[in-house]
Enzyme design. Sequence first.
Site, PDB file in Angstrom:
ATOM      1  N   GLU A  43       0.844  -1.208   0.000  1.00  0.00           N
ATOM      2  CA  GLU A  43       0.000   0.000   0.000  1.00  0.00           C
ATOM      3  C   GLU A  43       0.875   1.252   0.000  1.00  0.00           C
ATOM      4  O   GLU A  43       0.612   2.208  -0.747  1.00  0.00           O
ATOM      5  CB  GLU A  43      -0.894  -0.014   1.241  1.00  0.00           C
ATOM      6  CG  GLU A  43      -1.701   1.243   1.451  1.00  0.00           C
ATOM      7  CD  GLU A  43      -2.213   1.345   2.879  1.00  0.00           C
ATOM      8  OE1 GLU A  43      -2.472   2.484   3.318  1.00  0.00           O
ATOM      9  OE2 GLU A  43      -2.338   0.303   3.549  1.00  0.00           O
ATOM     10  N   ASP A  47       0.788   3.849  -3.134  1.00  0.00           N
ATOM     11  CA  ASP A  47       0.412   5.246  -2.949  1.00  0.00           C
ATOM     12  C   ASP A  47       1.345   6.150  -3.751  1.00  0.00           C
ATOM     13  O   ASP A  47       0.913   7.133  -4.368  1.00  0.00           O
ATOM     14  CB  ASP A  47       0.469   5.596  -1.463  1.00  0.00           C
ATOM     15  CG  ASP A  47       0.186   7.064  -1.204  1.00  0.00           C
ATOM     16  OD1 ASP A  47      -0.956   7.497  -1.407  1.00  0.00           O
ATOM     17  OD2 ASP A  47       1.126   7.784  -0.804  1.00  0.00           O
ATOM     18  N   ASP A 116      -7.129   1.394   0.442  1.00  0.00           N
ATOM     19  CA  ASP A 116      -5.804   0.881   0.794  1.00  0.00           C
ATOM     20  C   ASP A 116      -5.447  -0.337  -0.057  1.00  0.00           C
ATOM     21  O   ASP A 116      -4.299  -0.490  -0.503  1.00  0.00           O
ATOM     22  CB  ASP A 116      -5.760   0.499   2.273  1.00  0.00           C
ATOM     23  CG  ASP A 116      -5.825   1.703   3.191  1.00  0.00           C
ATOM     24  OD1 ASP A 116      -5.663   2.841   2.699  1.00  0.00           O
ATOM     25  OD2 ASP A 116      -6.050   1.515   4.405  1.00  0.00           O
ATOM     26  N   GLU A 119      -4.476   0.636  -3.585  1.00  0.00           N
ATOM     27  CA  GLU A 119      -3.090   1.100  -3.633  1.00  0.00           C
ATOM     28  C   GLU A 119      -2.123  -0.077  -3.567  1.00  0.00           C
ATOM     29  O   GLU A 119      -1.092  -0.077  -4.264  1.00  0.00           O
ATOM     30  CB  GLU A 119      -2.824   2.069  -2.486  1.00  0.00           C
ATOM     31  CG  GLU A 119      -3.509   3.413  -2.657  1.00  0.00           C
ATOM     32  CD  GLU A 119      -3.241   4.369  -1.518  1.00  0.00           C
ATOM     33  OE1 GLU A 119      -3.374   5.588  -1.731  1.00  0.00           O
ATOM     34  OE2 GLU A 119      -2.903   3.907  -0.404  1.00  0.00           O
TER      35      GLU A 119
END
Length: 227
Positions: A43, A47, A116, A119
């Site tokens: 994650e 991101d 989440d 990502e």
Amino acid sequence: MTDEHALLEQLGVEIDPELLSLALTHRSWAYEHGAAPHNERLEFLGDSILGQAITIELFRRHPEATEGQLAKRRAGVVSTIALAEVARTIGLGQHIRLGKGEAASGGADKASILADTMEAVFGAAFLSAGHSASAALVLRLVGPLLDDPGRTGAALDPKTALQEAAAAQGRGAPAYEVAASGPDHARTFVATVRIDGAAVAEGTGTSKKVAEMAAALAAHRQLVAEG
């Protein structure tokens, strides 16, 4: 064909099966299985992949936009609420491995968990297929938000967008009711938004704010569809 194979076909990117499984593993499942690995490191990576791809695309698309305008557009596209909407379009929630308690409380549709995990999938795509393929995946999935400023604005500030949509239809101001459940360290909030006294939509989240935003976005989508 397994569910993960079906998801891979939908994503259109060659992702290592083990990395995909890891990307789909929430910490609640990991804690119930002997502190197994979970998706938070992916994650973190995803991101960065998401932010870079969107930043570059916005910079190219809007040569006259100021830094502030670009930042606002990016914030709307990469927000938790927006990413959760993207995750729902590909049915990501049904593939996430959740602990029993999280699953029972509707974790598969919680905006924070969906965002989440989305990502984490981007991170897994980067490690498996490289920068170009992962950036292309980001733009393919998030592109509709870039193409529709109205949706981007709603994702950035869904409560304001809903209030404006309700006013445009001659309806009253939205009102929110929030209920919480679960232990203090893992509270789940469910928000119901009402307009003219009638329940229009619900949203869930790990905070009151996120739940209200999820409910507002769902209600905004419904009002727009109704015209």
